[in-house]
Design a protein around this motif. Structure first.
Motif, mmCIF file in Angstrom:
data_model
loop_
_atom_site.group_PDB
_atom_site.id
_atom_site.type_symbol
_atom_site.label_atom_id
_atom_site.label_comp_id
_atom_site.label_asym_id
_atom_site.label_seq_id
_atom_site.Cartn_x
_atom_site.Cartn_y
_atom_site.Cartn_z
ATOM 1 N N ARG A 1 21.970 -22.575 -8.959
ATOM 2 C CA ARG A 1 21.109 -21.281 -9.225
ATOM 3 C C ARG A 1 21.171 -20.785 -7.462
ATOM 4 O O ARG A 1 20.095 -21.274 -7.015
ATOM 5 C CB ARG A 1 20.091 -21.291 -9.781
ATOM 6 C CG ARG A 1 19.973 -21.728 -11.309
ATOM 7 C CD ARG A 1 18.576 -21.950 -11.851
ATOM 8 N NE ARG A 1 17.988 -22.937 -10.873
ATOM 9 C CZ ARG A 1 16.539 -22.922 -11.209
ATOM 10 N NH1 ARG A 1 15.887 -22.212 -11.879
ATOM 11 N NH2 ARG A 1 16.092 -24.150 -10.452
ATOM 12 N N PRO A 2 22.184 -19.787 -7.157
ATOM 13 C CA PRO A 2 22.024 -19.462 -5.825
ATOM 14 C C PRO A 2 20.693 -18.534 -5.583
ATOM 15 O O PRO A 2 20.389 -17.641 -6.421
ATOM 16 C CB PRO A 2 23.319 -18.522 -5.591
ATOM 17 C CG PRO A 2 23.690 -18.148 -7.124
ATOM 18 C CD PRO A 2 23.184 -19.346 -7.864
ATOM 19 N N ARG A 3 19.898 -18.883 -4.576
ATOM 20 C CA ARG A 3 18.681 -18.089 -4.127
ATOM 21 C C ARG A 3 18.622 -18.062 -2.865
ATOM 22 O O ARG A 3 18.900 -18.914 -2.177
ATOM 23 C CB ARG A 3 17.519 -18.918 -4.893
ATOM 24 C CG ARG A 3 17.341 -18.907 -6.433
ATOM 25 C CD ARG A 3 16.109 -19.586 -6.771
ATOM 26 N NE ARG A 3 15.997 -21.091 -6.744
ATOM 27 C CZ ARG A 3 14.962 -21.798 -6.879
ATOM 28 N NH1 ARG A 3 13.792 -21.405 -7.085
ATOM 29 N NH2 ARG A 3 15.096 -23.272 -6.758
ATOM 30 N N SER A 4 17.692 -16.942 -2.483
ATOM 31 C CA SER A 4 17.647 -16.843 -0.963
ATOM 32 C C SER A 4 16.496 -17.466 -0.341
ATOM 33 O O SER A 4 15.788 -18.196 -1.217
ATOM 34 C CB SER A 4 17.215 -15.163 -0.858
ATOM 35 O OG SER A 4 16.081 -14.999 -1.313
ATOM 36 N N ALA A 5 16.195 -17.528 0.846
ATOM 37 C CA ALA A 5 15.302 -18.392 1.409
ATOM 38 C C ALA A 5 14.073 -17.847 1.047
ATOM 39 O O ALA A 5 13.082 -18.775 1.142
ATOM 40 C CB ALA A 5 15.441 -18.325 3.046
ATOM 41 N N ALA A 6 13.828 -16.697 0.802
ATOM 42 C CA ALA A 6 12.614 -15.771 0.645
ATOM 43 C C ALA A 6 12.162 -16.140 -1.018
ATOM 44 O O ALA A 6 11.097 -16.545 -1.002
ATOM 45 C CB ALA A 6 12.711 -14.373 0.605
ATOM 46 N N ASP A 7 13.368 -16.410 -1.866
ATOM 47 C CA ASP A 7 12.848 -16.955 -3.121
ATOM 48 C C ASP A 7 12.370 -18.483 -3.019
ATOM 49 O O ASP A 7 11.462 -18.829 -3.834
ATOM 50 C CB ASP A 7 14.363 -16.860 -3.959
ATOM 51 C CG ASP A 7 14.571 -15.705 -4.007
ATOM 52 O OD1 ASP A 7 13.852 -14.739 -4.251
ATOM 53 O OD2 ASP A 7 15.722 -15.243 -4.597
ATOM 54 N N HIS A 8 12.871 -19.210 -2.216
ATOM 55 C CA HIS A 8 12.503 -20.787 -2.020
ATOM 56 C C HIS A 8 11.055 -20.695 -1.427
ATOM 57 O O HIS A 8 10.274 -21.583 -1.804
ATOM 58 C CB HIS A 8 13.298 -21.444 -1.141
ATOM 59 C CG HIS A 8 14.741 -22.005 -1.926
ATOM 60 N ND1 HIS A 8 14.860 -22.809 -2.975
ATOM 61 C CD2 HIS A 8 16.094 -21.396 -1.856
ATOM 62 C CE1 HIS A 8 16.204 -22.888 -3.438
ATOM 63 N NE2 HIS A 8 16.875 -22.138 -2.597
ATOM 64 N N ARG A 9 10.924 -19.870 -0.409
ATOM 65 C CA ARG A 9 9.482 -19.738 0.010
ATOM 66 C C ARG A 9 8.600 -19.568 -0.946
ATOM 67 O O ARG A 9 7.458 -19.978 -0.945
ATOM 68 C CB ARG A 9 9.541 -18.957 1.106
ATOM 69 C CG ARG A 9 10.377 -19.506 2.606
ATOM 70 C CD ARG A 9 10.102 -18.327 3.559
ATOM 71 N NE ARG A 9 11.035 -18.883 4.890
ATOM 72 C CZ ARG A 9 12.085 -18.171 5.221
ATOM 73 N NH1 ARG A 9 12.276 -16.949 4.454
ATOM 74 N NH2 ARG A 9 12.922 -18.846 6.264
#
Length: 224
Positions: free
Chosen positions: A112-120
Motif C-alpha cells: 500500500r503506497p503511502r506518503s511520509a505524512a501518512d506514516h507519521r
C-alpha cells in the motif's frame, strides 16, 4: 555323639522300587514352566510402571546429589532454582517473546503506497495509545519515505530498512550512524520480537525531524 544320617532316597509308590530321580535339564524346564504361569506374574508391575519407577528413582538420586553439593542442602537448592527462574523471567520480559526465526529481512514497505505524512500520522496514533512497536515501525517508514520524496533515495520496491539506511548514509554522512541504529531498532522490533519503548520511538522521531531540515552533502565535483 550320634551323627544324624540323611534319610533314604525317595522310592516308588509301592516303596519297593528304585529311588526316583529327575534329570537336571527337564527339572529346570519344568520349574521355568511353572513359574511362567500367570498366577505368579499377575501381581508384578508392568513395563510402564517399572520405567516410571526407574525414572523417579533417578530423579530422586539426582536431587539428593544436587542437595549434597549445594550449600544449605535442599533449601539451598530450592533458593538456587528460584533465582534461576527469576533470571529467565527477567530476560524473557526484557527481550520479549521471539516471534520470528532469524532470516533475510522482508521489505520495509507493504503493497500500500503511502506518503511520509501518512506514516507519521499512523506513528503518532500508535504512540498515543502506547503501542510502541507499531509506532517505531511507522516512524522508520516515514523517515525512508521522506528521503524518497526528497529524491535522496530512489523509490525502489522491496528495499529493506538496512539497505535504506546504508544508501541514505552516503548523501547524509553526519546521520549515517543514527540511520543504521534506526534500521537495527526496526529489525529488532519487527523480526526479532523485541519490545519497543518510548525512548526508542523518540529517537526515531527526533531523527525524522532533523532529516527534514538537513541538506545532503554534495559529491566531489558536483554542483548545487
Amino acid at each position: 555323639m550320634p551323627v544324624l544320617a540323611a534319610g533314604p532316597p525317595a522310592r516308588g509308590a509301592d516303596g519297593d522300587g528304585p529311588p526316583l530321580t529327575v534329570p537336571r535339564d527337564p527339572a529346570r524346564e519344568a520349574a521355568e514352566h511353572e513359574l511362567s504361569r500367570s498366577v505368579y506374574q499377575e501381581n508384578e508391575p508392568g513395563l510402564l510402571q517399572r520405567a516410571a519407577d526407574a525414572f523417579f528413582d533417578w530423579v530422586g538420586d539426582l536431587f539428593a546429589a544436587a542437595s549434597g553439593a549445594t550449600p544449605g542442602g535442599a533449601l539451598g537448592l530450592l533458593v538456587l532454582a528460584l533465582v534461576v527462574c527469576a533470571l529467565v523471567a527477567a530476560l524473557w520480559w526484557r527481550l520479549g517473546t521471539p516471534t520470528r526465526t532469524a532470516g533475510s529481512p522482508a521489505a520495509l514497505f507493504d503493497d500500500r503506497p503511502r506518503s511520509a505524512a501518512d506514516h507519521r500520522t499512523a506513528a503518532t496514533a500508535h504512540a498515543d495509545r502506547g503501542d510502541w512497536g507499531p509506532a517505531v515501525q511507522e516512524r522508520m517508514r516515514a523517515v525512508v519515505r521522506s528521503l524518497e520524496e526528497r529524491a535522496l533515495l530512489d523509490a525502489r520496491p522491496g528495499r529493506t530498512a538496512d539497505e535504506a539506511a546504508a544508501e541514505a548514509g552516503r548523501p547524509l554522512p553526519d546521520h549515517a550512524d543514527r540511520l543504521r541504529a534506526a534500521a537495527r531498532t526496526f529489525d529488532e522490533v519487527t523480526y526479532g520480537g523485541r519490545t519497543a519503548d518510548r525512548a526508542a520511538y523518540q529517537r526515531l522521531t527526533d531523527l525524522d525531524a532533523e532529516l527534514q531540515h538537513t541538506r545532503p552533502a554534495l559529491a566531489p565535483g558536483s554542483t548545487a
